[in-house]
Design a protein around this motif. Structure first.
Motif, short mmCIF file in Angstrom:
data_model
loop_
_atom_site.label_atom_id
_atom_site.label_comp_id
_atom_site.label_asym_id
_atom_site.label_seq_id
_atom_site.Cartn_x
_atom_site.Cartn_y
_atom_site.Cartn_z
N MET A 1 0.82 -1.20 0.00
CA MET A 1 0.00 0.00 0.00
C MET A 1 0.86 1.26 0.00
O MET A 1 0.50 2.28 -0.58
CB MET A 1 -0.94 0.01 1.20
CG MET A 1 -1.94 -1.15 1.24
SD MET A 1 -2.89 -1.38 -0.30
CE MET A 1 -3.75 0.19 -0.43
N GLU A 2 2.01 1.19 0.64
CA GLU A 2 2.88 2.37 0.71
C GLU A 2 3.65 2.59 -0.59
O GLU A 2 3.76 3.73 -1.06
CB GLU A 2 3.88 2.21 1.86
CG GLU A 2 4.82 3.39 2.01
CD GLU A 2 5.81 3.22 3.15
OE1 GLU A 2 6.73 4.05 3.28
OE2 GLU A 2 5.68 2.24 3.92
N ARG A 3 4.16 1.52 -1.19
CA ARG A 3 5.03 1.65 -2.35
C ARG A 3 4.36 1.35 -3.69
O ARG A 3 4.89 1.68 -4.74
CB ARG A 3 6.23 0.73 -2.19
CG ARG A 3 7.16 1.08 -1.04
CD ARG A 3 8.28 0.05 -0.90
NE ARG A 3 8.86 -0.25 -2.21
CZ ARG A 3 9.24 -1.47 -2.61
NH1 ARG A 3 9.09 -2.51 -1.79
NH2 ARG A 3 9.75 -1.66 -3.81
N GLY A 4 3.17 0.71 -3.64
CA GLY A 4 2.54 0.27 -4.87
C GLY A 4 1.59 1.27 -5.50
O GLY A 4 1.06 1.01 -6.59
N PHE A 5 1.38 2.41 -4.86
CA PHE A 5 0.46 3.43 -5.38
C PHE A 5 1.17 4.79 -5.39
O PHE A 5 2.01 5.05 -4.53
CB PHE A 5 -0.79 3.55 -4.50
CG PHE A 5 -1.68 2.35 -4.52
CD1 PHE A 5 -2.79 2.29 -5.36
CD2 PHE A 5 -1.44 1.28 -3.67
CE1 PHE A 5 -3.62 1.18 -5.37
CE2 PHE A 5 -2.26 0.16 -3.67
CZ PHE A 5 -3.35 0.11 -4.52
N SER A 6 0.81 5.62 -6.33
CA SER A 6 1.28 7.01 -6.35
C SER A 6 0.14 7.94 -5.95
O SER A 6 -0.97 7.50 -5.64
CB SER A 6 1.82 7.37 -7.74
OG SER A 6 0.81 7.21 -8.73
N HIS A 7 0.43 9.24 -5.94
CA HIS A 7 -0.57 10.28 -5.68
C HIS A 7 -1.22 10.15 -4.29
O HIS A 7 -2.31 10.70 -4.07
CB HIS A 7 -1.67 10.29 -6.74
CG HIS A 7 -1.19 10.23 -8.16
ND1 HIS A 7 0.02 10.75 -8.58
CD2 HIS A 7 -1.75 9.67 -9.27
CE1 HIS A 7 0.17 10.54 -9.88
NE2 HIS A 7 -0.88 9.89 -10.32
N GLY A 8 -0.61 9.39 -3.38
CA GLY A 8 -1.21 9.21 -2.06
C GLY A 8 -2.35 8.22 -2.02
O GLY A 8 -3.00 8.06 -0.97
N PHE A 9 -2.61 7.50 -3.12
CA PHE A 9 -3.77 6.60 -3.18
C PHE A 9 -3.62 5.39 -2.27
O PHE A 9 -4.60 4.73 -1.95
CB PHE A 9 -4.01 6.14 -4.62
CG PHE A 9 -4.42 7.24 -5.57
CD1 PHE A 9 -4.98 8.42 -5.10
CD2 PHE A 9 -4.24 7.09 -6.93
CE1 PHE A 9 -5.35 9.43 -5.97
CE2 PHE A 9 -4.62 8.10 -7.82
CZ PHE A 9 -5.18 9.27 -7.33
N GLY A 10 -2.40 5.07 -1.85
CA GLY A 10 -2.22 3.92 -0.98
C GLY A 10 -2.79 4.12 0.41
O GLY A 10 -2.97 3.14 1.16
#
Length: 402
Positions: free
Chosen positions: A89-98
């Motif tokens: 969740m921390e590294r797999g999404f950009s734009h804060g979506f995680g």
């Protein structure tokens, strides 16, 4: 008039969406008019579950970093090298979506669904945005390095246009590429340096080699590995073009940047479409068929969205359903005026529904409703002049502040 508008609405479920678009499109695009509202993401999750269980969809792709998304795909596929959920969740999404609880729930559901299923029946996750944030772009290293390593391990070394050491020397330190000041000051960008120009040529040569060796590479590795290498190639060339545009001092700089971003998105979506039907989720502005507009740095910019580019290529195999909202009271967006599209839909008895957009446009006739003006910059209302350009509208009356 009111009766005609009421007749354009139906219950929001996958079967109704498929009936509305008339066929099973390779890309079913669901837009959102704002980011960060889990109410909309929960709705997306439920629609995706129905599409999986009832319509055979196996992929969801969202407006997030395409390279980071590989980590999420590895996790939901229960890959042996996948890290834990929190790291994903921390590294797999950009734009804060995680940070979104709804995105975490989507990831959990996909992983649970995939347990015990053959690879051919597993769900896939993909980001389709470039490694870009509003503050700048990533270093091309994260795409060029894996592409070069993939090829170097499998083709005659004499065919490679350069060594890994040459790439490292030309790339230099990553913070040269990621300097946030370069977003607003072209003189701070390295995108038109001699090294950047040489890297663009080398990236194109690496992609050409990848294409030329396709039969051998698929046989020597797998179609999935080759597909991932193509993603690295698209991303490397796209990032280098984007960095080049960041160094452009002309007045058209911002227009070029937003256009290049959506062109990268479109290339990723077309590649995703090759693998079977997918649900696409992003802002309406990236998925609509008409030209998109916004203001950046106080100036208006206009460009063709990823949806417009893909629709031109896929025709009826691309479908677009926008989302419209009644209120986001925790953002200061209150009940819409009754003479706007959102105001007319707000008067319908359903809390959420699916609207036949072309029929709604026909019911309204030539007397277009007034455009809604949002008091909050983060929400983009529908454009009444382009209702018929979409296949449908998901309307949600009220956002839950939680």
């Amino acid at each position: 008039m009111a009766t005609d508008i009421k007749d354009t609405a139906r219950a929001l479920e996958a079967a109704a969406v498929m009936d509305l678009v008339g066929t099973r499109p390779r890309l079913l695009a669901l837009g959102e008019p704002t980011h960060g509202e889990d109410t909309l993401l929960d709705l997306r999750n439920e629609l995706f579950r129905q599409l999986v269980e009832e319509e055979g969809y196996r992929t969801i792709t969202i407006e997030s970093d395409c390279l980071a998304g590989l980590l999420v795909d590895e996790y939901v596929s229960a890959g042996p090298d996948a890290p834990g959920e929190d790291e994903v969740m921390e590294r797999g999404f950009s734009h804060g979506f995680g940070a979104s609880a709804a995105n975490r729930e989507l990831v959990r559901w996909m992983r649970a669904y995939n347990e015990g299923r053959p690879a051919s029946d597993r769900l896939r996750f993909a980001g389709f945005d470039g490694p870009l944030e509003i503050t700048g772009a990533a270093s091309p290293r994260q795409a060029l390095g894996p592409l070069h390593r993939y090829l170097a391990a499998r083709v005659d070394p004499a065919l490679l246009p350069c060594t890994a050491q040459t790439l490292d020397r030309l790339l230099g330190a990553d913070d040269r590429w990621t300097d946030p000041a370069a977003m607003w000051d072209p003189a701070r960008s390295v995108g038109r340096s001699a090294e950047a120009r040489q890297l663009r040529l080398l990236a194109e040569d690496l992609v050409a080699l990848l294409d030329a060796q396709t039969p051998h590479l698929i046989a020597a590795t797998s179609r999935d590995d080759w597909y991932r290498a193509r993603l690295y190639g698209r991303t490397a060339t796209g990032l280098l073009r984007y960095h080049g545009a960041m160094a452009d001092p002309s007045p058209s700089r911002m227009t070029r940047l937003v256009g290049l971003r959506d062109a990268m998105m479109a290339d990723n979506l077309l590649a995703i479409a090759e693998r079977g039907p997918a649900l696409v989720f992003a802002h309406n502005a990236h998925l609509q068929r008409e030209r998109s507009t916004m203001r950046m740095g106080g100036l208006p910019v206009e460009w063709w969205s990823a949806g417009a580019l893909v629709s031109a290529r896929l025709g009826e195999e691309y479908a677009f359903v926008a989302t419209a909202l009644g209120t986001i009271r925790h953002r200061g967006v209150d009940t819409p005026a009754p003479d706007t599209v959102e105001g007319l839909l707000y008067a319908l008895p359903r809390d959420r529904c699916l609207i036949d957009a072309p029929r709604l446009a026909a019911a309204l006739g030539d007397a277009l409703p007034a455009p809604r003006v949002s008091p909050w910059f983060g929400y983009a209302p529908l454009d009444p002049a382009h209702l018929a350009d979409g296949d449908g509208i998901v309307f949600v009356k009220d956002m839950d502040p939680s």
